[in-house]
Design an enzyme around this catalytic site. Structure first.
Site, PDB file in Angstrom:
ATOM      1  N   HIS A  89      -4.711  -7.722   0.483  1.00  0.00           N
ATOM      2  CA  HIS A  89      -4.299  -6.902   0.058  1.00  0.00           C
ATOM      3  C   HIS A  89      -2.744  -6.439   1.471  1.00  0.00           C
ATOM      4  CE1 HIS A  89      -3.230  -2.751  -0.534  1.00  0.00           C
ATOM      5  NE2 HIS A  89      -3.787  -2.381   0.749  1.00  0.00           N
TER       6      HIS A  89
ATOM      7  N   ASP B  88       1.157  -1.040  -0.026  1.00  0.00           N
ATOM      8  CA  ASP B  88      -0.443  -0.224   0.174  1.00  0.00           C
ATOM      9  C   ASP B  88       1.221   1.193  -0.006  1.00  0.00           C
ATOM     10  OD1 ASP B  88      -2.195   1.819   1.294  1.00  0.00           O
ATOM     11  OD2 ASP B  88      -2.766   0.562   0.540  1.00  0.00           O
TER      12      ASP B  88
ATOM     13  N   TYR C 296      -3.549  10.969   0.370  1.00  0.00           N
ATOM     14  CA  TYR C 296      -4.511  10.775  -0.263  1.00  0.00           C
ATOM     15  C   TYR C 296      -3.881  11.381  -1.460  1.00  0.00           C
ATOM     16  CZ  TYR C 296      -5.842   5.881   0.873  1.00  0.00           C
ATOM     17  OH  TYR C 296      -5.107   5.014   0.731  1.00  0.00           O
TER      18      TYR C 296
END
Lengths: 468, 402
Positions: free
Chosen positions: A444, A238, A387
């Protein structure tokens, strides 16, 4: 042959000056070509840059000491949490909707009931504190990390390793893999540093705009330097994958090896071509049968799934303060937001299940400990801002997208990862792949879900680099 | 030669027939049932019950104590409204809400028009029904349905209603206005089953108008209201005398639209662009593409995970206010992102803005309001109704005002 004869005749037909001119031009051309080839082979790095992220004005000097830190809690904190949980205003889910509309409210009530009545935060805090925590000030921010030394160091090669988490995870995701890495692995054992990205958990959040993965990479490089490590390994998934990749691009001389469980490639003609030809002649475009199995049908697996699963990404990359505001007051809102990812990103088929398949791979205690790290530090909003900072401008035009990665790289491709990236695509960016493994299972949150598998792959990669 | 002409006519006629059939196809839908469980036997209860918005001390105290429990997070230095709702200005708004906003007075204001509820297809539909007090001799009031959008409500029309039902100029038209709440919004019950999209809402509103005795009426809508009223015109063109919308995005990019974007700046007259159009459309990439991406995060997450994103907002009034009011800032003027206060009170009063938020807060409808995005976008934008033109009685189309 005839042409060669013709050239020879022409050349010797010229006078001396002209002959020298031709020879000179040829040598010059050869030299330029050689220089270009050499330059491309040379390792390019991205500049370190600099930054300062504290509140207000930057002071003249900064404290660079390392302070021990302990996670703490209080009765007030727990009572406040319980009281907020008790005031949740639930909304019934649509009949038969599973997890298709997001976290199912009926199942949410069940997990929250566990959280309210059975989950023991004080016990979990003790679990968190079993490894030593520290904080140190870098670029104006308190950076939190755990530092785990292997208990038995004699007759072993101790290799420094930094593990970097992502969103919505934390350093806690590594608690299962840490014992596997710090205890004997037949000759190879690691001394592990797990920092918290600034803005996540116990690391202070930046006060200024612009704190992207390049800034985080620089902060973590400074941390390793401060701890006295001149060479080390890196592992991440990630955001951790982006940050560790940036670290390897900034100071390749420090990074002995880079291991990733999530990785992307640049879009380009090669990728497009392999998408078109891949289903029919995979070997022609560098795809293996397993690659084909994981990539196609392309639209369904990669485009629709990505669209369905990236709403959070879109809103966090544009309006993080708005998106995070409510979840910072509502613990149940926070739980739904975070745990939905632990359901869907572990296996996309989980959205059809009434309970999202959450407890198949994770214990509620572990899941809630991760959520509590976000809740007690109130770091949801700042975690979302990461982000926006990274996607404010076109990421394809940023310096790290145009620079290759030349350090030895190990890639672990987990089948449940959101998008599969074949080795041939990864080679667009990662120029020195030592190992690429199709992992048999896992999604993930690899370190959290399949710590043994990830540890095995990391160790075999490191052994290759160390030539053991 | 005659045979050639005949064949040409036949082929032409056939193509014309196909095109006409496509254009004049009327949207069809079956009756739905949106209540819990299975529909009961027997006739549905069609009575209309008067409804009054009420409040209580408990409700207000709960709100205030939650506001007091807010855990605010400071915005980044100098970020204004670029990261979303600015924390400092949010403090200002919330402080007004907590200390100065008079909800009871606003409730009286809400009740100045008569409210009703009636059960259609298994759920309670809320609406206002405002009859004009004075109708000029020899005329009748024109029936009009006005449909709101997200994150709005029937309350958005309160400024407009007096202008339509009591025009100051005696020569102006007089309207009889119906403002429903879309199921899942405000005081209308939320559907319990999956699949409630704009066509279903349109069908319910048709039944409502019929139940109120209107065979023909005008329709107005913006945001979701645009789509719902458009669907109403497509479902029963004979009932919709005229359609007025203040939001009309193209649903399927066609070749002519793409050409007009590419060449319109240089040949405006060719594509029917006015100066105003040119000003608003170009530079195209910046205005249409980048802006859309910047502002559609909410749409993306609501169209995929509405239950997740709405979860926290139903417990945190401040979170809800930030989420909703950010839209009233940026969608009024996207330059407001660069203002420390988001330009919120330039066009709206805090009382009006907070009244709208209260409707979402007290009815707890934020999640169901968001689900409407998933129901409409979840299957893609290429729904049957986006292909249809709008056919009308006697004329080719229902008259449209934008």
């Amino acid at each position: 042959m005839q042409r060669l004869q013709l050239l020879k005749e022409t050349f010797f037909g010229l006078d001396a000056v002209q002959q020298q001119l031709v020879i000179g031009t040829a040598v010059a051309a050869g030299g330029i070509l050689g220089y270009i080839v050499h330059k491309r082979r040379q390792v390019q790095t991205i500049p370190l840059g600099e930054g300062w992220w504290g509140a207000g004005e930057r002071p003249l000097s900064e404290d660079d000491k390392i302070y021990p830190f302990e996670v703490q809690t209080s009765d007030e904190e727990i009572e406040d949490l319980h009281e907020r949980i008790d005031r949740t205003r639930y909304t019934d889910p649509l009949e038969d909707s599973g997890f298709q509309y997001g976290f199912n409210s009926t199942y949410l009530k069940e997990v929250v009931s566990y959280w309210r009545h059975k989950f023991d935060w004080k016990k979990q805090v003790a679990v968190l504190n079993k490894y030593p925590h520290f904080k140190t000030r870098i670029e104006g921010l308190d950076v939190h990390f755990i530092h785990v030394r292997p208990p038995r160091r004699e007759n072993q090669k101790v290799l420094p390793l930094m593990l970097v988490h992502g969103w919505p995870g934390s350093f806690y995701e590594f608690y299962k893999i840490l014992p596997l890495l710090t205890e004997n692995q037949d000759g190879v054992v690691f001394e592990v540093i797990c920092p918290s990205i600034p803005g996540y958990g116990f690391s202070e959040a930046p006060h200024k705009q612009g704190f992207d993965s390049l800034a985080a990479a620089r902060v973590f490089l400074t941390l390793m330097e401060r701890l006295g490590f001149s060479q080390f390994y890196l592992q991440g998934g990630d955001w951790g994958s982006f940050i560790t990749t940036n670290m390897a691009q900034m100071k390749p001389q420090c990074v002995k090896g880079l291991h990733l469980n999530m990785f992307t490639s640049r879009r380009g003609f090669k990728v497009l071509l392999s998408l078109v030809i891949g289903p029919y002649f995979p070997f022609l475009v560098g795809l293996s049968l397993e690659d084909v199995r994981r990539l196609f049908p392309f639209f369904e697996k990669n485009v629709w799934n990505i669209l369905r699963e990236t709403g959070y990404f879109h809103i966090q990359a544009t309006k993080p303060d708005t998106a995070g505001c409510g979840v910072n007051d509502s613990p149940v809102g926070l739980v739904a937001y975070i745990l939905e990812k632990f359901s869907t990103w572990t296996d996309l088929r989980n959205s059809d299940l009434a309970d999202g398949g959450l407890e198949r791979k994770f214990s509620l205690d572990d899941l809630f400990t991760n959520v509590m790290i976000y809740w007690t530090t109130g770091s949801m909003v700042s975690s979302m801002r990461f982000y926006k900072e990274n996607f404010k401008s076109n990421p394809e035009k940023r310096v790290d997208a145009k620079t290759g990665i030349y350090v030895p790289t190990g890639l672990a491709a987990f089948p449940g990862e959101l998008m599969h990236c074949p080795k041939s695509w990864a080679q667009n960016r990662y120029q020195n792949i030592y190992s690429y493994t199709f992992m048999p299972r896992g999604g993930h949150f690899a370190a959290f879900e399949e710590p043994q598998l990830l540890a095995n792959d990391l160790v075999q990669f490191v052994k290759k680099v160390e030539k053991l | 030669m005659l045979i050639g002409v005949l064949i040409g006519l036949l082929i032409g006629g056939f193509i014309f027939f196909l095109v006409q059939r496509n254009r004049n196809r009327v949207l069809k839908i079956e009756d739905g049932w949106w209540g819990t469980g299975v529909p009961p036997d027997g006739e549905e209860d069609v009575t209309i019950h008067p409804f009054k918005v009420t409040t209580s001390n408990e409700e207000l105290e709960d709100l205030y104590s939650r506001i007091d429990q807010t855990r605010p997070v400071a915005s980044l230095e100098d970020s204004k409204f670029n990261y979303g709702f600015n924390s400092q200005y949010l403090q200002t708004v919330v402080s007004y809400w907590r200390n100065d906003f008079d909800w009871r007075r606003q409730v009286d204001k809400l009740n100045q028009y008569p409210h009703f509820k009636t059960k259609i297809e298994g759920i309670d539909i809320h609406y206002l029904h405002v009859k004009p007090k004075k109708v000029p001799e020899g005329t009748t009031a024109i029936p009009l349905i006005m449909v709101h959008g997200w994150p709005g409500s029937f309350y958005e029309f309160y400024g407009l209603i007096p202008l339509l039902t009591e025009p100051s100029n005696p020569d102006d038209l007089v309207f009889e206005v119906v403002c429903p709440s879309i199921p899942g919004y405000g005081f209308s019950e939320a559907p319990h089953k999956k699949g409630f999209d704009s066509v279903c809402a349109a069908s319910i509103f048709h039944k409502l108008m019929k139940r109120l005795g209107f065979q023909q009426f005008y329709a107005h809508g913006g945001d979701w209201g645009w789509l719902v009223t458009t669907n109403m015109a497509q479902l029963e063109p004979k009932s919709v005398k005229g359609l007025h919308v203040n939001f009309a995005p193209p649903s399927k990019p066609s070749l002519s639209m793409v050409l007009s974007i590419m060449l319109g700046r240089h040949f405006p007259k060719l594509f029917g662009f006015t100066d105003m159009d040119i000003q608003r459309l170009y530079p195209c990439m910046a205005k249409l593409v980048v802006e859309s991406i910047k502002e559609s995060g909410y749409m993306h997450i609501q169209a995929t995970k509405p239950d997740t994103v709405g979860r926290g907002l139903n417990d945190s009034p401040v979170g809800l206010a930030a989420y909703i009011l950010e839209k009233f800032s940026t969608w009024t003027n996207c330059d407001f992102r660069n203002l420390a206060d988001g330009g919120l009170t330039r066009k709206f009063s805090l009382d009006d803005l907070l009244t709208n938020v209260m409707i979402y807060w007290l009815s707890g409808c934020i999640i169901s309001s968001m689900r409407f995005y998933k129901e409409n976008f979840g299957k893609g934008l290429n729904q049957p109704h986006s292909n249809n033109g709008m056919a009308g009685p006697g004329t080719e189309h229902v008259p449209l005002g934008i």
